[in-house]
Write an enzyme that holds these catalytic residues in place. Structure first.
Site, PDB file in Angstrom:
ATOM      1  N   ARG A 153       0.860  -1.223  -0.040  1.00 35.76           N
ATOM      2  CA  ARG A 153       0.089   0.019  -0.123  1.00 35.76           C
ATOM      3  C   ARG A 153       0.812   1.202  -0.100  1.00 35.76           C
ATOM      4  O   ARG A 153       2.125   1.188   0.410  1.00 35.76           O
ATOM      5  CB  ARG A 153      -0.858   0.000   1.220  1.00 35.76           C
ATOM      6  CG  ARG A 153      -0.230   0.141   2.687  1.00 35.76           C
ATOM      7  CD  ARG A 153      -1.279   0.164   3.685  1.00 35.76           C
ATOM      8  NE  ARG A 153      -0.408   0.312   5.100  1.00 35.76           N
ATOM      9  CZ  ARG A 153      -0.096   1.402   5.669  1.00 35.76           C
ATOM     10  NH1 ARG A 153      -0.147   2.627   5.082  1.00 35.76           N
ATOM     11  NH2 ARG A 153       0.397   1.307   6.734  1.00 35.76           N
ATOM     12  N   GLU A 157       5.276   7.947   0.258  1.00 35.92           N
ATOM     13  CA  GLU A 157       4.844   7.434  -1.076  1.00 35.92           C
ATOM     14  C   GLU A 157       5.710   6.869  -1.902  1.00 35.92           C
ATOM     15  O   GLU A 157       7.022   7.369  -2.035  1.00 35.92           O
ATOM     16  CB  GLU A 157       3.844   8.513  -1.918  1.00 35.92           C
ATOM     17  CG  GLU A 157       2.499   9.029  -1.034  1.00 35.92           C
ATOM     18  CD  GLU A 157       1.690   9.711  -1.998  1.00 35.92           C
ATOM     19  OE1 GLU A 157       1.986  10.034  -2.917  1.00 35.92           O
ATOM     20  OE2 GLU A 157       0.647   9.948  -1.457  1.00 35.92           O
ATOM     21  N   ASP A 158       5.487   5.726  -2.556  1.00 31.36           N
ATOM     22  CA  ASP A 158       6.082   4.902  -3.419  1.00 31.36           C
ATOM     23  C   ASP A 158       7.727   4.468  -2.997  1.00 31.36           C
ATOM     24  O   ASP A 158       8.672   4.482  -3.567  1.00 31.36           O
ATOM     25  CB  ASP A 158       6.783   6.051  -4.638  1.00 31.36           C
ATOM     26  CG  ASP A 158       5.475   6.379  -5.378  1.00 31.36           C
ATOM     27  OD1 ASP A 158       4.462   5.389  -5.715  1.00 31.36           O
ATOM     28  OD2 ASP A 158       5.344   7.497  -5.793  1.00 31.36           O
ATOM     29  N   ARG A 159       7.414   4.078  -1.563  1.00 34.20           N
ATOM     30  CA  ARG A 159       8.546   3.615  -0.729  1.00 34.20           C
ATOM     31  C   ARG A 159       9.612   4.820  -0.494  1.00 34.20           C
ATOM     32  O   ARG A 159      10.818   4.420  -0.559  1.00 34.20           O
ATOM     33  CB  ARG A 159       9.167   2.380  -1.314  1.00 34.20           C
ATOM     34  CG  ARG A 159       8.098   1.447  -1.167  1.00 34.20           C
ATOM     35  CD  ARG A 159       7.589   0.976   0.250  1.00 34.20           C
ATOM     36  NE  ARG A 159       6.677  -0.158   0.171  1.00 34.20           N
ATOM     37  CZ  ARG A 159       5.390  -0.294   0.364  1.00 34.20           C
ATOM     38  NH1 ARG A 159       4.919   0.976   0.037  1.00 34.20           N
ATOM     39  NH2 ARG A 159       5.048  -1.438   0.274  1.00 34.20           N
ATOM     40  N   LEU A 160       9.573   6.251  -0.787  1.00 33.97           N
ATOM     41  CA  LEU A 160      10.354   7.227  -0.811  1.00 33.97           C
ATOM     42  C   LEU A 160      10.263   7.737   0.720  1.00 33.97           C
ATOM     43  O   LEU A 160      10.084   8.897   0.994  1.00 33.97           O
ATOM     44  CB  LEU A 160      10.137   8.194  -1.757  1.00 33.97           C
ATOM     45  CG  LEU A 160      10.502   7.773  -3.220  1.00 33.97           C
ATOM     46  CD1 LEU A 160      10.290   8.747  -4.071  1.00 33.97           C
ATOM     47  CD2 LEU A 160      11.824   7.154  -3.221  1.00 33.97           C
TER      48      LEU A 160
END
Length: 212
Positions: free
Chosen positions: A8, A188-191
């Site tokens: 997620r 977000e986006d694993r950043l």
């Protein structure tokens, strides 16, 4: 759905340089209060990691009972596995898994025993049944049945029904004095945002951003 397909977005917040405080425990206490105010279950629960003489790490959940600029405090049976491993190697790691808020805090530090006065002050602040449980349980030792444990507890409860318990000499607290603290905020986006505090030789805290 396969476990490998579960994912997620993390989008509840961010952590920037402007939000950092000179001392990491100041920021930690702010985050802890956020967790308390959010009503998440057991906001003071933390993982304590120790290492055995053979190099095998071990982890368990305990409850944080105090935090100051000197460190993080918890209490335990001094005969327990964690206490015995700390006695042989006082280097300890802590972890606060506030995943409901997409946050976590990781701490590396050195454990030191609390004074007898500190132990007594906290012991007598506990409910009496919790005091009795400290006597009834030889933590980490094998026991044949739960019924035996409960029998010991109820015998102690009857024995001390009308009198106070002394502070047990096999029970006490540790303060983990940190030398490294990392704050992690999901992105977000694993950043993700990660900032690590390290104490220098002069006792000052230095910060650096880490790659996610």
């Amino acid at each position: 759905m396969a476990i490998s397909d579960m994912r997620r977005q993390y989008s509840m917040g961010s952590l920037t340089e402007k939000q950092l405080t000179p001392h990491p425990l100041t920021l930690f206490k702010m985050w802890l209060q956020d967790a308390i105010d959010a009503g998440i279950p057991d906001p003071t629960a933390m993982t304590v990691a120790t290492v055995a003489a053979n190099g095998q790490p071990s982890q368990r959940i305990v409850l944080l009972k105090d935090v100051t600029e000197e460190g993080f405090v918890f209490y335990t049976n001094l005969g327990s596995r964690k206490a015995q491993e700390i006695a042989a190697n006082p280097k300890v790691a802590l972890h606060f898994p506030w995943f409901f808020m997409e946050r976590q805090v990781r701490i590396c530090g050195t454990a030191e025993k609390l004074s007898a006065a500190e132990n007594a002050r906290y012991f007598f602040s506990r409910p009496k049944d919790s005091q009795l449980a400290a006597y009834a349980s030889k933590q980490s030792q094998p026991i044949s049945t739960r019924e035996l444990l409960m029998t010991q507890f109820h015998q102690l409860k009857e024995k001390f029904a009308n009198k106070s318990l002394p502070v047990p000499d096999f029970w006490g607290g540790f303060r983990i004095k940190p030398h490294q603290v990392e704050f992690w905020q999901g992105g977000e986006d694993r950043l993700h945002d990660r900032f690590e505090y390290n104490v220098d030789d002069a006792g000052n805290w230095q910060t650096q951003r880490l790659m996610p």
